[in-house]
Structures are given as structure tokens and as C-alpha cells.
Scaffold this active site. Structure first.
Site, PDB file in Angstrom:
ATOM      1  N   LYS A 320       0.856  -1.188   0.000  1.00  0.00           N
ATOM      2  CA  LYS A 320       0.000   0.000   0.000  1.00  0.00           C
ATOM      3  C   LYS A 320       0.887   1.232   0.000  1.00  0.00           C
ATOM      4  O   LYS A 320       1.576   1.530   0.975  1.00  0.00           O
ATOM      5  CB  LYS A 320      -0.911  -0.002   1.226  1.00  0.00           C
ATOM      6  CG  LYS A 320      -1.841   1.203   1.320  1.00  0.00           C
ATOM      7  CD  LYS A 320      -2.704   1.083   2.572  1.00  0.00           C
ATOM      8  CE  LYS A 320      -3.653   2.253   2.714  1.00  0.00           C
ATOM      9  NZ  LYS A 320      -4.476   2.132   3.952  1.00  0.00           N
ATOM     10  N   ASP A 419     -13.680   1.947  10.788  1.00  0.00           N
ATOM     11  CA  ASP A 419     -13.980   1.980   9.347  1.00  0.00           C
ATOM     12  C   ASP A 419     -14.267   0.565   8.842  1.00  0.00           C
ATOM     13  O   ASP A 419     -13.728   0.141   7.804  1.00  0.00           O
ATOM     14  CB  ASP A 419     -12.822   2.606   8.574  1.00  0.00           C
ATOM     15  CG  ASP A 419     -13.245   3.070   7.170  1.00  0.00           C
ATOM     16  OD1 ASP A 419     -14.464   3.252   6.967  1.00  0.00           O
ATOM     17  OD2 ASP A 419     -12.370   3.238   6.307  1.00  0.00           O
TER      18      ASP A 419
END
Length: 588
Positions: A320, A419
């Protein structure tokens, strides 16, 4: 750790005078280790308020067959078992004649064909009572009552209990290290510690050290510092103890300053303090090499792009790369500080990171099946068009719940994810779910149930009411429970809960419609044409989801309770009240 690391614990980065001689932590391995009466214990959690220590024996960590079979004892002056633990007895080198019909067996490397090993809790010992004289050795290890219950249920059901799970889950012990003195010292604005020469309790204060509390007694006799040492030096020692403790706190999410230089300093300070405990650090050149200069993109989010890569040993990874526009470091620190200290089958593993100026990357284990959303959101909402079987969806729901339970209660530091959504649930090749993307996470370093959530964000359709409006309460682990409930609703319905493009108010929030059908027992409308056996699974998931999305956080279950409900029978579940945010009388 559960709670801030402080007195009586000390170790490589915390001087001995900041703790008690019997509470040294060796942090050279994967986790802190404390040694009690010559036996090492892996420290899984520290509750400084209740004076509880969750540990597991290092010699039995993922290994029921250590080279040396020895019983362990506690130093009763400082440690004691809690009432929620019990003995697990392991019998080694037993006669093969006793192996018939006994499920609690395990094998060790180099065991001969005539050798069998057994394990038993206090309750299941009677099953082996006639066999134990034929065993050459036995060792008693401590486990929690809950793990003992799992073993006993498996034995009664003629199943094979999971010995490794019981050993690595550990148990809770209580410690005593002048606890009452330390409480009084802290109340007097002192810092608890010990005399590094005599080991006696010492309260370090701004002017000098005291026996009990600041300003109320004479200087500690025989102090290595000495009564004649200036107050400035003594104060610096107290600050050293405090600063070492605060370094642990510094990993929590912070509100960043607007000055770029301050931002850069904060990130670098974090790297400097945390790197010895973090996963492997890679250079940016190495990251480019492992991704072949970022050739294959496999995902993209608000904070960065994910690329497929390969380590030198051939292992596939997901890299990422964080956006430069988000380079104030908050996303980077959140992920490394939270997920970097986790270890659970339902949490994605952070293998390493890169930090070179504005180049910041996170290296994760590779998940071949991608994210959950592509398996539950289909072009048609009919359940007959879903890509996964109901049993698989059910197992995924339980796996996610267990991962959140671990984050909230069972890992070294309590973590609020904030989240939870299908895009952040990754699936391995066997569809085992793993929670990912900890960019909005908050470390919950004390037993306080409410955390600061200044500037809290999330994804519409999953955000708990209290996250965007404090009128509904404070942000806590119950906020993750709400998001989990919304996620489960989507898994059952095969469509998004929130549709901003819907033409009618009643279509915007899908939960409102599905609750009405559930209340009216209009199961055909909810679930479509499914089998009777699958109906029980889907209905159970729906009931759990509506308990999770109750508007009042206090009415929502904990994730531990969620796991319990999912594994219970449908008949034992109560029907949840309707969340009033979805009442027809209220505007969405």
C-alpha cells in the site's frame, strides 16, 4: 498492552529504578516476556488499574511438546492466579493400550508407534483416571476457565479439542508490588519506582525521593541517589520514568499541527521510538523492486494505491503506497502503531513498512480473493444471485466478529477500527476473512470506555450515530459494533444499505425495509427462494445485525456477545427493538 506500561514493569527502554526488581520485561522477541521462578511467560496484556497480567508460558507457546517437561510455580509474594483459571494436565509417553476411544490426544515429534500423549482439565481428568499410572510424565499448565470449557464441550461431543488454542490464549494472574503505596505516590504527584540498590519502593518527586508519597516522609534510606543529591537530578529521574511511559502513549492517534516541520518531527519521533518493536523496515528502492516499479495495481482507496509484489523468498505481498497529498503521517502512524502489534487469524498481517521522506508504504500479506464487497454486491439483489454460499457467509461473519473481539479485548492494545466495511474485509484463498485498513483506527490505551474522536471520519452507511454527533453518546468499541451490524445486513441482503441515488425515501435505507419484513415474518420478501437450513443461518445473522445497529450505544452488544449469539441457536435469540434512526417518522 491493556493500559499504559508503567510501574512495576521495566525493561530495555525503561530503567530498573522505574519498576520493581521482580517485574522486568524482556522485549527482545516477538512479545514482552516476564520470568517468574525461572519460567518465562509471554505477556499478552497488562491491566494496570486492576493489577491483572495476561500471560502464556513461552515453552508451551504453539508447542505442546517442549524439550523439557517442567511444572511452574508462581512467586506467591508478588503473583497469584485469579479465580477464573484452572489446571490443564498434560500426560506424556503413555501406553498405546489406553489410546482407544479417548479424544484428548496429541502427538510429539519422534513419538514411537507405542507412545501416546493426553491432556485433561480438572473436569475431564476422570476420563483418564485409569490411564494416568501408565504415563511416564505429567505437567500441569494453567489455562483460563473459558478455554477449559471449550475443551470439555469438545470431549463431551467426541470431538478433538484444540490444545494449541488453549495454551496460546493464556491466563490471567494478579500482581502485588506495593500497589497501595504506588496509588498514594501518584496521588501526591509522584512517580512510582524503586531503589535500584535495595529494591525498596520509592516515590520519586520533584524535590527528592520519598518512601511513600511526596512530602510526607523521610528520604528513602540507602538510596543510590542519596539525600544530598540536588532536587534537579531527582526530578530528572522522575521525568525519565514518566517519559519512558509516555513514549508508549505517543502512538495513539493525534490531532496534527498545521506546521509541516512539526508534522515531520512527530512522524520521525514515532519511527525512532517504535521501530524496534515494529515489523521490518524496507527502503523505498526495495519496495519498488518487490513491486516491479508498481507494475500491477490491485486496489485503490482514499489514502493510497495497493500494488501486488513479491518478497525475495517468493512470497506474494500487497504493498500500500500512501498518497503524497496525505503525507502528514497520520495514516502511516495509525496503521503501523495499531496493526503492527496485532496477531490474529482474522487480522491482516503487516509484514513491513517504508518511510523515506514523503515515500511511505505498508507491506501486507497478500489476499488472493480480494475484498468482501465483490462477493456480496451483485447486479441483482436476489439472494439466488449471490456468489458465496450461506454457510461461507456465516463463517465469514463469525471470523470478522472474532477479529473485532480481539481488537477490542484480546490484543496487546485495545484498538477501535472505526472503518469496518466490506472493502476493508479481505479474503484469503480459503475465504477466511481478515480485517484490514487501520488508517482511521484509534489506540485505546486505558480502560476508559470512551475515546477522543476529534475530526472522526468514516464511510457513509457504516458510521455509528455517535461518531458524527455526540448527541448520541461517546465514541467507543460500540461504534465498531454498529459498523459490523451494517456490514452483516449487506451480506444477508446482497445490496448496499445506503443508496443516495434512490428516488424514494423508503429506498434510501435498506435496513428500514428489511426490519419491517423481519417483524412481519415476511421471510420470502427478505431472503428470496432459499433452503430451510439456510433460512436459520440468514435469520440469525439478521437478528444479530439489528442488535448491533441499535441507536443507543449502550443497547448494542459487545463483540464477545456477538460471537456468542452467532454460535447460539436461533430459538435462544431475542427479537431486537427497531433502531429509531430508521423509524418512518424520521427523515433520513
Amino acid at each position: 498492552m491493556e493500559g499504559v506500561l508503567g510501574y512495576p514493569f521495566w525493561g530495555p527502554k525503561r530503567p530498573d529504578y522505574c519498576g520493581h526488581p521482580k517485574f522486568e520485561l524482556n522485549c527482545s522477541g516477538e512479545a514482552p516476556v516476564i520470568t517468574i521462578n525461572s519460567t518465562g511467560y509471554r505477556v499478552l496484556g497488562i491491566d494496570s488499574r486492576e493489577h491483572f497480567l495476561t500471560v502464556a508460558r513461552t515453552d508451551y507457546w504453539n508447542d505442546s511438546c517442549p524439550q523439557e517437561h517442567k511444572n511452574a510455580t508462581l512467586d506467591s509474594t508478588f503473583f497469584d492466579y485469579t479465580s477464573e483459571t484452572q489446571d490443564l494436565t498434560l500426560y506424556y509417553r503413555c501406553s498405546s493400550a489406553v489410546s482407544v476411544g479417548v479424544s484428548s490426544q496429541f502427538s510429539c515429534p519422534n513419538d514411537g508407534t507405542t507412545v501416546t500423549n493426553f491432556f485433561a482439565t480438572d473436569a475431564t481428568k476422570k476420563l483418564l483416571s485409569t490411564y494416568s499410572p501408565t504415563c511416564q510424565e505429567s505437567v500441569v499448565v494453567r489455562i483460563s476457565d473459558s478455554e477449559a470449557g471449550v475443551i470439555e464441550e469438545a470431549v463431551n461431543a467426541l470431538l478433538q479439542p484444540n490444545l494449541t488454542a488453549a495454551l496460546v490464549s493464556g491466563f490471567v494472574m494478579e500482581w502485588e508490588a506495593n500497589n497501595s503505596r504506588c496509588d498514594e505516590c501518584v496521588k501526591s504527584d509522584g512517580v512510582c519506582g524503586s531503589n535500584h540498590t535495595t529494591g525498596e519502593f520509592t516515590c520519586y518527586c520533584k524535590d527528592r525521593p520519598y518512601k511513600f508519597m511526596c512530602g510526607s516522609d523521610s528520604v528513602t534510606p540507602g538510596s543510590g541517589i542519596g539525600a544530598a543529591v540536588s532536587g534537579i537530578v531527582v526530578f530528572s529521574i522522575a521525568i525519565a520514568c514518566y517519559y519512558k511511559r509516555e513514549n508508549i502513549r505517543s502512538t495513539r492517534i493525534v490531532i496534527w499541527k498545521t506546521n509541516t516541520r512539526d508534522q515531520e518531527f512527530d512522524v520521525k519521533a514515532f519511527i525512532r521510538n517504535y521501530e524496534p518493536l515494529a515489523p521490518k523496515r524496507y527502503s523505498y528502492a526495495t519496495v519498488k523492486k518487490m513491486t516491479k516499479s508498481f507494475a500491477e495495481r490491485i486496489g485503490k482507496g482514499g489514502y493510497g494505491t495497493v500494488y501486488k509484489g513479491k518478497l525475495p523468498d517468493g512470497s506474494l505481498v500487497a504493498v500500500k503506497l500512501l498518497n503524497e497529498s496525505k503525507s502528514n503521517g497520520e495514516e502511516f502512524i495509525n496503521e503501523v502503531a495499531s496493526i503492527g502489534r496485532t496477531s490474529h487469524v482474522n487480522i491482516v498481517t503487516l509484514l513491513g513498512f517504508c518511510y523515506e521522506r514523503t515515500n511511505r508504504a505498508l507491506v501486507y500479506e497478500y489476499m488472493p480473493n480480494g475484498s468482501l464487497d465483490k462477493f456480496i454486491f451483485t447486479q441483482e439483489s436476489s439472494s439466488t444471485n449471490r456468489h458465496l454460499e450461506w454457510k461461507t457467509l456465516y463463517e465469514i461473519a463469525i471470523g470478522i466478529a472474532r477479529g473485532l473481539e480481539y481488537l477490542h479485548r484480546g490484543c496487546n492494545t485495545r484498538i477501535l477500527h472505526l472503518d469496518i466495511k466490506p472493502q476493508n474485509i479481505l479474503l484469503d484463498d480459503g475465504f477466511c476473512p481478515k480485517i484490514s485498513d487501520f488508517g482511521l483506527a484509534k489506540l485505546w490505551l486505558t480502560k476508559e470506555s470512551i475515546v477522543s474522536a476529534a475530526g472522526a471520519r468514516g464511510t457513509i452507511g457504516y458510521i455509528a450515530p455517535e461518531v458524527f454527533s455526540r448527541a448520541f453518546g461517546g465514541v467507543s468499541h460500540k461504534s465498531d459494533v454498529y459498523s459490523y451490524g451494517m456490514l452483516i445486513l449487506e451480506m444477508v441482503g446482497g445490496r448496499k444499505n445506503f443508496d443516495s441515488a434512490a428516488s424514494h425515501t423508503s429506498e434510501i435505507y435498506y435496513p428500514n425495509r428489511i426490519y419491517k419484513d423481519l417483524e412481519m415474518e415476511n421471510e420470502e420478501s427478505i431472503l428470496g427462494n432459499i433452503m430451510d437450513g439456510e433460512n436459520e443461518i440468514s435469520k440469525k445473522m439478521l437478528l444479530v445485525s439489528f442488535w448491533c445497529i441499535q441507536t443507543n450505544p449502550a443497547d448494542r452488544p459487545s463483540m464477545s456477545k456477538v460471537v456468542e449469539m452467532l454460535e447460539a441457536s436461533l430459538e435462544s435469540m431475542e427479537f431486537p427493538p427497531k433502531p429509531y434512526l430508521f423509524s418512518p417518522t424520521m427523515s433520513p
